[in-house]
Design a protein around this motif. Structure first.
Motif, PDB file in Angstrom:
ATOM      1  N   MET A 104     -35.091   7.434  13.537  1.00  0.00           N
ATOM      2  CA  MET A 104     -35.251   8.875  13.314  1.00  0.00           C
ATOM      3  C   MET A 104     -36.736   9.228  13.343  1.00  0.00           C
ATOM      4  O   MET A 104     -37.594   8.368  13.134  1.00  0.00           O
ATOM      5  CB  MET A 104     -34.646   9.277  11.967  1.00  0.00           C
ATOM      6  CG  MET A 104     -33.156   9.004  11.841  1.00  0.00           C
ATOM      7  SD  MET A 104     -32.127   9.850  13.069  1.00  0.00           S
ATOM      8  CE  MET A 104     -32.243  11.539  12.527  1.00  0.00           C
ATOM      9  N   ASP A 105     -37.034  10.498  13.560  1.00  0.00           N
ATOM     10  CA  ASP A 105     -38.430  10.942  13.660  1.00  0.00           C
ATOM     11  C   ASP A 105     -39.224  10.695  12.381  1.00  0.00           C
ATOM     12  O   ASP A 105     -40.432  10.549  12.423  1.00  0.00           O
ATOM     13  CB  ASP A 105     -38.511  12.409  14.081  1.00  0.00           C
ATOM     14  CG  ASP A 105     -37.818  13.355  13.113  1.00  0.00           C
ATOM     15  OD1 ASP A 105     -36.912  12.916  12.363  1.00  0.00           O
ATOM     16  OD2 ASP A 105     -38.166  14.538  13.114  1.00  0.00           O
ATOM     17  N   PHE A 106     -38.550  10.589  11.242  1.00  0.00           N
ATOM     18  CA  PHE A 106     -39.238  10.374   9.970  1.00  0.00           C
ATOM     19  C   PHE A 106     -39.265   8.896   9.577  1.00  0.00           C
ATOM     20  O   PHE A 106     -39.715   8.547   8.489  1.00  0.00           O
ATOM     21  CB  PHE A 106     -38.586  11.195   8.848  1.00  0.00           C
ATOM     22  CG  PHE A 106     -37.108  10.968   8.706  1.00  0.00           C
ATOM     23  CD1 PHE A 106     -36.629   9.933   7.920  1.00  0.00           C
ATOM     24  CD2 PHE A 106     -36.200  11.783   9.367  1.00  0.00           C
ATOM     25  CE1 PHE A 106     -35.271   9.721   7.791  1.00  0.00           C
ATOM     26  CE2 PHE A 106     -34.835  11.573   9.244  1.00  0.00           C
ATOM     27  CZ  PHE A 106     -34.369  10.540   8.455  1.00  0.00           C
ATOM     28  N   GLU A 107     -38.804   8.028  10.465  1.00  0.00           N
ATOM     29  CA  GLU A 107     -38.746   6.599  10.144  1.00  0.00           C
ATOM     30  C   GLU A 107     -39.861   5.822  10.852  1.00  0.00           C
ATOM     31  O   GLU A 107     -40.993   5.827  10.374  1.00  0.00           O
ATOM     32  CB  GLU A 107     -37.371   6.033  10.491  1.00  0.00           C
ATOM     33  CG  GLU A 107     -36.268   6.568   9.607  1.00  0.00           C
ATOM     34  CD  GLU A 107     -34.895   6.078   9.991  1.00  0.00           C
ATOM     35  OE1 GLU A 107     -34.076   5.904   9.070  1.00  0.00           O
ATOM     36  OE2 GLU A 107     -34.625   5.875  11.195  1.00  0.00           O
ATOM     37  N   GLU A 122     -33.983  11.170  23.530  1.00  0.00           N
ATOM     38  CA  GLU A 122     -33.945  11.634  22.148  1.00  0.00           C
ATOM     39  C   GLU A 122     -32.733  12.524  21.953  1.00  0.00           C
ATOM     40  O   GLU A 122     -32.285  13.199  22.881  1.00  0.00           O
ATOM     41  CB  GLU A 122     -35.236  12.355  21.765  1.00  0.00           C
ATOM     42  CG  GLU A 122     -35.676  13.438  22.700  1.00  0.00           C
ATOM     43  CD  GLU A 122     -37.049  13.977  22.373  1.00  0.00           C
ATOM     44  OE1 GLU A 122     -37.119  15.138  21.923  1.00  0.00           O
ATOM     45  OE2 GLU A 122     -38.044  13.253  22.582  1.00  0.00           O
ATOM     46  N   HIS A 124     -31.152  15.536  19.553  1.00  0.00           N
ATOM     47  CA  HIS A 124     -31.424  16.603  18.593  1.00  0.00           C
ATOM     48  C   HIS A 124     -30.120  17.053  17.942  1.00  0.00           C
ATOM     49  O   HIS A 124     -29.042  16.736  18.412  1.00  0.00           O
ATOM     50  CB  HIS A 124     -32.086  17.790  19.303  1.00  0.00           C
ATOM     51  CG  HIS A 124     -33.407  17.448  19.906  1.00  0.00           C
ATOM     52  ND1 HIS A 124     -34.590  17.763  19.299  1.00  0.00           N
ATOM     53  CD2 HIS A 124     -33.728  16.793  21.051  1.00  0.00           C
ATOM     54  CE1 HIS A 124     -35.597  17.340  20.052  1.00  0.00           C
ATOM     55  NE2 HIS A 124     -35.094  16.743  21.125  1.00  0.00           N
ATOM     56  N   ASP A 127     -29.362  17.083  10.789  1.00  0.00           N
ATOM     57  CA  ASP A 127     -29.756  17.935   9.669  1.00  0.00           C
ATOM     58  C   ASP A 127     -31.279  18.019   9.545  1.00  0.00           C
ATOM     59  O   ASP A 127     -31.997  17.058   9.835  1.00  0.00           O
ATOM     60  CB  ASP A 127     -29.182  17.398   8.354  1.00  0.00           C
ATOM     61  CG  ASP A 127     -27.673  17.608   8.251  1.00  0.00           C
ATOM     62  OD1 ASP A 127     -27.112  18.399   9.037  1.00  0.00           O
ATOM     63  OD2 ASP A 127     -27.063  16.965   7.373  1.00  0.00           O
ATOM     64  N   LYS A 128     -31.735  19.193   9.098  1.00  0.00           N
ATOM     65  CA  LYS A 128     -33.156  19.456   8.839  1.00  0.00           C
ATOM     66  C   LYS A 128     -34.023  19.224  10.071  1.00  0.00           C
ATOM     67  O   LYS A 128     -35.160  18.758   9.972  1.00  0.00           O
ATOM     68  CB  LYS A 128     -33.646  18.655   7.642  1.00  0.00           C
ATOM     69  CG  LYS A 128     -32.837  18.980   6.389  1.00  0.00           C
ATOM     70  CD  LYS A 128     -33.416  18.411   5.157  1.00  0.00           C
ATOM     71  CE  LYS A 128     -32.478  18.810   4.021  1.00  0.00           C
ATOM     72  NZ  LYS A 128     -33.048  18.783   2.740  1.00  0.00           N
ATOM     73  N   ASN A 129     -33.459  19.540  11.242  1.00  0.00           N
ATOM     74  CA  ASN A 129     -34.169  19.431  12.527  1.00  0.00           C
ATOM     75  C   ASN A 129     -34.665  18.020  12.826  1.00  0.00           C
ATOM     76  O   ASN A 129     -35.649  17.841  13.539  1.00  0.00           O
ATOM     77  CB  ASN A 129     -35.336  20.424  12.598  1.00  0.00           C
ATOM     78  CG  ASN A 129     -34.844  21.850  12.540  1.00  0.00           C
ATOM     79  OD1 ASN A 129     -33.870  22.193  13.204  1.00  0.00           O
ATOM     80  ND2 ASN A 129     -35.487  22.677  11.738  1.00  0.00           N
ATOM     81  N   SER A 130     -34.016  17.023  12.275  1.00  0.00           N
ATOM     82  CA  SER A 130     -34.397  15.641  12.530  1.00  0.00           C
ATOM     83  C   SER A 130     -34.016  15.257  13.959  1.00  0.00           C
ATOM     84  O   SER A 130     -33.067  15.775  14.529  1.00  0.00           O
ATOM     85  CB  SER A 130     -33.708  14.705  11.539  1.00  0.00           C
ATOM     86  OG  SER A 130     -34.103  15.017  10.224  1.00  0.00           O
ATOM     87  N   MET A 132     -33.379  11.853  16.574  1.00  0.00           N
ATOM     88  CA  MET A 132     -33.185  10.411  16.727  1.00  0.00           C
ATOM     89  C   MET A 132     -33.727  10.008  18.084  1.00  0.00           C
ATOM     90  O   MET A 132     -33.427  10.627  19.098  1.00  0.00           O
ATOM     91  CB  MET A 132     -31.714  10.021  16.627  1.00  0.00           C
ATOM     92  CG  MET A 132     -31.494   8.513  16.806  1.00  0.00           C
ATOM     93  SD  MET A 132     -29.773   8.023  16.662  1.00  0.00           S
ATOM     94  CE  MET A 132     -29.588   8.045  14.885  1.00  0.00           C
TER      95      MET A 132
END
Length: 142
Positions: A104-107, A122, A124, A127-130, A132
């Protein structure tokens, strides 16, 4: 005979193994492909407690890393890199063509890029515009 569909929030390994075996049998008939196999590498302390690891499957010329985790206390100490290097060597030893992973973009996107993985595509809509990211690293073994 009547069939029903059931939901299992915590499926048993032996039950999911039946699904994998069915897929493998189909691949054998369709393309003469060998069945996939699971792998895992673990970081353990002297008490044999797991403090990190990576796991996944080797199938059809691909080593897929499904899970990668390192305990917070061991991060930034190269353990994640070491785990991925072990996975890469396994992929080479097993004559895989490439390694695949998603994050994920936050990982760990930048982590994988530093290991020479490239973004294949990628997805889209999480949730929360995350976002992968699906990444791969070609091994040049073919």
């Amino acid at each position: 005979m009547k069939y029903i569909i059931t939901y299992e929030p915590r499926p048993k390994y032996d039950d999911t193994k039946i699904i994998w075996e069915g897929i493998s049998e189909n691949a054998k008939h369709a393309r003469e492909l060998l069945p996939g196999k699971a792998f895992a590498f673990f970081i353990k302390n002297e008490l044999d407690q797991i403090k990190g690891g990576c796991s996944g499957y080797i199938y059809y010329g691909c080593l897929y890393v499904d899970l990668l985790w390192v305990d917070q206390s061991l991060r930034k100490k190269q353990y994640g890199t070491q785990l991925m290097k072990h996975a890469e060597q396994l992929a080479i030893d097993q004559h895989c063509n490439f390694i695949a992973v998603n994050t994920m973009d936050f990982e760990a996107l930048e982590f994988y890029k530093k290991l020479e993985f490239t973004v294949e595509f990628e997805r889209h809509g999480f949730d929360k515009n995350s976002i992968m990211y699906f990444l791969r690293k070609d091994l040049g073994t073919t």
